[in-house]
Design a protein around this motif. Structure first.
Motif, short mmCIF file in Angstrom:
data_model
loop_
_atom_site.label_atom_id
_atom_site.label_comp_id
_atom_site.label_asym_id
_atom_site.label_seq_id
_atom_site.Cartn_x
_atom_site.Cartn_y
_atom_site.Cartn_z
N ASN A 573 1.03 -0.43 0.07
CA ASN A 573 0.35 -0.09 0.10
C ASN A 573 1.07 1.24 -0.53
O ASN A 573 0.30 2.38 -0.59
N LYS A 576 1.30 1.62 -3.23
CA LYS A 576 0.74 2.17 -4.31
C LYS A 576 0.13 3.46 -4.37
O LYS A 576 0.56 4.04 -5.29
N TYR A 577 -0.28 3.78 -3.05
CA TYR A 577 -0.42 4.87 -3.02
C TYR A 577 0.60 6.03 -2.23
O TYR A 577 0.90 6.45 -1.57
N ASP A 605 4.84 5.65 4.92
CA ASP A 605 6.20 5.11 3.48
C ASP A 605 6.36 7.40 3.79
O ASP A 605 5.57 7.85 4.58
N VAL A 618 -10.76 3.08 5.52
CA VAL A 618 -10.15 2.90 5.44
C VAL A 618 -9.71 1.33 6.03
O VAL A 618 -9.19 0.07 5.14
N ARG A 624 -12.21 1.95 -0.42
CA ARG A 624 -11.24 3.04 -0.93
C ARG A 624 -11.83 4.27 -0.81
O ARG A 624 -12.73 4.47 -1.42
N LEU A 625 -10.22 4.63 -0.40
CA LEU A 625 -10.58 6.60 -1.20
C LEU A 625 -10.50 7.04 -2.76
O LEU A 625 -10.57 8.60 -2.55
N HIS A 626 -10.37 6.15 -3.19
CA HIS A 626 -10.04 6.38 -5.08
C HIS A 626 -10.75 6.37 -5.65
O HIS A 626 -12.00 4.57 -5.01
N GLY A 636 -10.14 -2.37 -2.30
CA GLY A 636 -10.92 -2.30 -0.69
C GLY A 636 -11.14 -3.37 0.62
O GLY A 636 -11.27 -3.10 1.57
N GLY A 638 -7.86 -5.01 1.76
CA GLY A 638 -6.58 -5.17 1.91
C GLY A 638 -6.23 -4.59 3.84
O GLY A 638 -5.95 -5.90 4.95
N LEU A 639 -7.20 -3.81 4.12
CA LEU A 639 -6.30 -2.87 5.03
C LEU A 639 -7.51 -3.49 6.78
O LEU A 639 -7.67 -3.85 7.73
P1 ADP Z 1 -6.95 -1.53 -1.50
O1 ADP Z 1 -5.64 -0.99 -1.79
O2 ADP Z 1 -6.88 -2.95 -2.41
O3 ADP Z 1 -7.66 -0.39 -1.97
P2 ADP Z 1 -7.17 -1.40 1.47
O4 ADP Z 1 -7.94 -2.21 2.02
O5 ADP Z 1 -5.16 -1.75 1.22
O6 ADP Z 1 -7.79 -1.71 -0.34
O7 ADP Z 1 -6.94 0.46 1.58
C1 ADP Z 1 -7.52 0.94 1.28
C2 ADP Z 1 -7.86 1.81 1.37
O8 ADP Z 1 -6.69 3.12 2.09
C3 ADP Z 1 -7.53 2.03 0.11
O9 ADP Z 1 -8.12 2.25 -1.26
C4 ADP Z 1 -6.61 3.64 -0.18
O10 ADP Z 1 -7.71 4.87 -0.38
C5 ADP Z 1 -6.24 3.93 1.10
N1 ADP Z 1 -4.91 4.08 1.57
C6 ADP Z 1 -4.41 2.14 1.81
N2 ADP Z 1 -3.29 2.13 2.62
C7 ADP Z 1 -2.58 3.80 2.86
C8 ADP Z 1 -1.48 4.22 2.24
N3 ADP Z 1 -0.06 3.55 2.55
N4 ADP Z 1 -1.53 5.90 1.28
C9 ADP Z 1 -2.33 6.42 1.02
N5 ADP Z 1 -3.83 5.62 1.32
C10 ADP Z 1 -3.97 4.79 1.81
#
Ligand code: ADP
Length: 702
Positions: A573, A576-577, A605, A618, A624-626, A636, A638-639
């Motif tokens: 993550n 990725k973000y 990060d 999250v 997902r925030l995006h 959405g 993973g966390l």
């Molecule tokens: P996914 O990555 O599959 O969308 P996650 O549960 O891992 O799902 O994350 C949920 C949301 O949290 C992500 O869609 C993202 O918008 C935000 N997010 C997670 N990790 C980070 C990060 N390290 N920095 C910024 N935003 C994050």
């Protein structure tokens, strides 16, 4: 010559009468006698002077009588030879001589102590020079060596120009000395009482000027004695208006009408000390008549701030104790009831007068009484507070539950009491049972939900795959039969199937994580991170990213593959973000957030960050925030899965973030600390401790 005789006789009479007057004064005879005696003296002298009728032999007789019968001691001495010529009866008696000739003819020194010789010489010299001697203080030495304190007055009779005879008038002052030393002892006693009493003692004269000031007054006001003596009390005791009024005006009132509300009565008011601190005092004033008959005022001032505070505190506490729902009881060392509040009356069904002074055991049912006595004995032995639960019930009604808490109250080394607090926890117990039932229901429904999620996600995958396959076949084999819009719809269908597949896959994984059997064992976190790095080295290369581990990582209790999953999720993550050309991931331990039991890791990060309002979102599933496609897409979940894994390890996870700068995830895990491996079977565990109830009699405690 006859004239000289008359003069010397007159002088002798003066001396005798002055001596007589002094004796009367010393013997504390009413001083109004003194003028009378002096008058007699004048008359006699005049008689000697003027009365030719009094013949020489009569005057001699009178003289002899006065000399020998005087109640005071008189010695006649020869000033030339320094020898005793005559002594009177009182002196013979005092010296305890059998015959005056044991002294007569001897030097005058024999009458007085040897070690006083120098002083005696000086006194005789004065007598010779001035013709009189006043109040020479010395001692006379009796024949058997006793010393009697005396004062000596003397007068010289003149012969041919030279003094030849002197009369020493000797006054025994032993009783005065005794009175003086008694007085001194009383004065010392009084002073030591004044100095050592706990109260500030201030004594003023009738004008309010300070004449005595004890150390406690100095401590209270902050002024030493030397600074306040002779100052007006109202200048020194700088008080609030009420204080000044009380101290000063009441003295004046007393002096004007001998009556005031304040004199002898305890009054409270504020005074200010030298640091301008307001002190609440209680003061009492007593007028005393001094030597000269004028009144002096003794003020006793006591700092009652602490006393008042303690009284207020006691009132507060006793009100709380009285009103509390719990039974608050105090016992003496023999377990008799000392105090009893409303709560006790309610719980035990006895009012205060019925309970006070009774042994606590006597008002309880035998079973409870025996148990309580055992606990009380344990308390006294161990000196540590203890608690125990017990229940009462009748066949007719439900059990009542109580929690007893016992504490030792040590008054001093040998004296103690006991506080017994009994809380009715019936409602709490019922709620506990209800919560336990709800938890069981929740556990069942969670299990059902999990198996539903598992079954649903697992079983839905099958038909979904069929739909997707048929859509692919349609796209591949029947594309010529469809127009452009049809092909577009078909592509959307295939894409949606892919998304649904991803969601189902995540759901399946999430429900698996909840049910997986975990094997927690001491694990080297550094090794896990190395494995994660190996697993994603292509991604790291592609993103031009760096993973930096800060310091040594400790061993923790964790399931290896699940911990690998946690680090992988957080690191990927972080990559990725991330919009930086060189993404950086830092991993380490936050000591300030760790505890004796657990280690707190951070994964930091330098990515896009997360807004404050979204920090909890999250962790929710499928949030997902995006937009779906942004930042490489994702389900959405993973966390959510990461959080569930951490919680199953008895840890917690949270984040801190600055949008645009990066995000730090923190999570805790148990320290390994040579723990034995633990096996965790289910995701749902009951947090309520087992029931410790026992006891079984009536509804009230009795
Ligand atoms: P996914 O990555 O599959 O969308 P996650 O549960 O891992 O799902 O994350 C949920 C949301 O949290 C992500 O869609 C993202 O918008 C935000 N997010 C997670 N990790 C980070 C990060 N390290 N920095 C910024 N935003 C994050």
């Amino acid at each position: 010559m006859a004239r000289d005789d008359a003069v010397s006789k007159k002088i002798l009479i003066y001396a005798l009468l002055i001596g007589l007057s002094a004796t009367l004064v010393f013997m504390q005879v009413n001083p109004y006698w003194l003028p009378g005696v002096l008058l007699l003296c004048l008359l006699l002298s005049d008689a000697v002077n003027r009365t030719p009728a009094l013949g020489a032999s009569e005057a001699d007789g009178l003289m002899r009588m006065l000399f020998y019968q005087s109640p005071s001691m008189i010695a006649k001495i020869d000033m030339v030879s320094g020898q005793v010529i005559q002594i009177n009866s009182m002196l013979s008696l005092t010296l305890q001589v059998a015959h005056p000739y044991q002294v007569i003819g001897h030097p005058v020194d024999t009458l007085f102590p040897k070690d006083d010789e120098k002083k005696l010489r000086k006194a005789l010299h004065t007598l010779q020079r001035k013709g009189v001697l006043h109040q020479y203080a010395t001692e006379v030495v009796t024949l058997d060596g006793n010393k009697i304190p005396v004062t000596v007055d003397g007068v010289v009779t003149y012969g041919e120009n030279e003094p030849n005879t002197a009369y020493l008038y000797i006054t025994n002052i032993s009783s005065i000395k005794k009175v003086e030393s008694k007085l001194q002892a009383n004065r010392n006693l009084l002073q030591s009482i004044i100095d050592n009493t706990l109260e500030a003692v201030i004594i003023t004269n009738k004008s309010g000027k300070i004449i005595e000031w004890n150390p406690q007054a100095a401590a209270l006001v902050g002024q030493v004695k030397n600074n306040v003596i002779n100052k007006s009390i109202s200048q020194v005791i700088m008080g609030t208006a009420d204080a000044r009024l009380t101290l000063e005006k009441d003295i004046n009132h007393y002096l004007s009408n001998q009556k005031t509300k304040y004199i002898g009565k305890r009054e409270t008011f504020h005074i200010l000390n030298n640091h301008n601190k307001k002190i609440l005092v209680a003061s009492c004033c007593f007028p005393v008549t001094s030597d000269d008959g004028s009144p002096i005022f003794c003020f006793f001032i006591h700092d009652i701030s602490a006393e008042l505070k303690a009284r207020e505190q006691e009132m507060r506490l006793s009100t709380i104790v009285r009103q509390t729902e719990d039974a608050v009881v105090s016992l003496d060392s023999q377990f008799h009831i000392d105090s009893w509040n409303n709560g006790a009356a309610r719980i035990f069904g006895l009012n205060e007068s019925e309970a006070l002074l009774k042994p606590i055991g006597s008002i309880l049912h035998k079973t409870h009484a025996e148990r309580l006595t055992d606990q009380l004995k344990r308390l006294i032995q161990s000196n540590e507070s203890l608690q125990y639960e017990f229940s009462t019930n009748t066949q007719a009604s439900e059990a009542n539950h109580f929690m007893a808490s016992l504490n030792l109250i040590r008054y001093d080394k040998d004296h103690f009491g006991i506080s017994l607090i009994i809380r009715d926890i019936t409602e709490l117990k019922r709620n506990e049972i209800r919560i336990r039932e709800l938890m069981t229901e929740l556990e069942v429904s969670n299990k059902e939900l999990q198996s539903f999620a598992y079954i649903a996600s697992h079983d839905l995958k099958e038909p979904l795959r069929g739909i997707k396959n048929y859509a692919m076949i349609l796209k591949d084999d029947y594309v010529g039969l469809l127009d452009e819009a049809g092909v577009g719809f078909l592509n959307s269908l295939i894409k949606s199937c892919g998304r649904l597949e991803l969601l189902l896959e995540s759901l399946l994984h999430y429900s698996k994580v909840g049910n997986l059997k975990l094997s927690l064992q001491p694990l080297d976190a550094q090794r896990v991170i190395n494995d994660v790095k190996d697993g994603i080295h292509h991604l790291l290369k592609q993103k031009n990213a760096i993973i930096k581990v800060d310091g040594d990582l400790p061993k923790v209790m964790a399931d290896e593959s699940r911990l690998n999953e946690v680090f992988t999720n957080l690191i990927t993550n972080g990559l990725k973000y991330n919009d930086k050309p060189e993404p950086l991931i830092q991993i380490g331990v936050a000591p300030e957030k760790s505890s004796n039991e657990s280690v707190c890791f951070y994964v930091k990060d330098n990515g896009i960050g997360i807004e404050k309002s979204k920090r909890d979102t999250v962790f929710e599933i499928f949030q997902r925030l995006h937009k779906k496609e942004e930042y490489g897409g994702g389900a959405g979940a993973g966390l959510t899965i990461t959080k569930r894994i951490i919680e199953r390890h008895k840890g917690s996870i949270w984040l801190e973030s600055t949008p645009g700068e990066g995000t730090t995830f923190y999570f805790t895990l148990l320290k390994s600390d040579n723990r034995e491996p633990i096996s965790v079977n289910t995701g749902i565990e009951l947090l309520i401790k087992s029931d410790q109830d026992n006891g079984n009699t009536t509804n009230r405690i009795n």
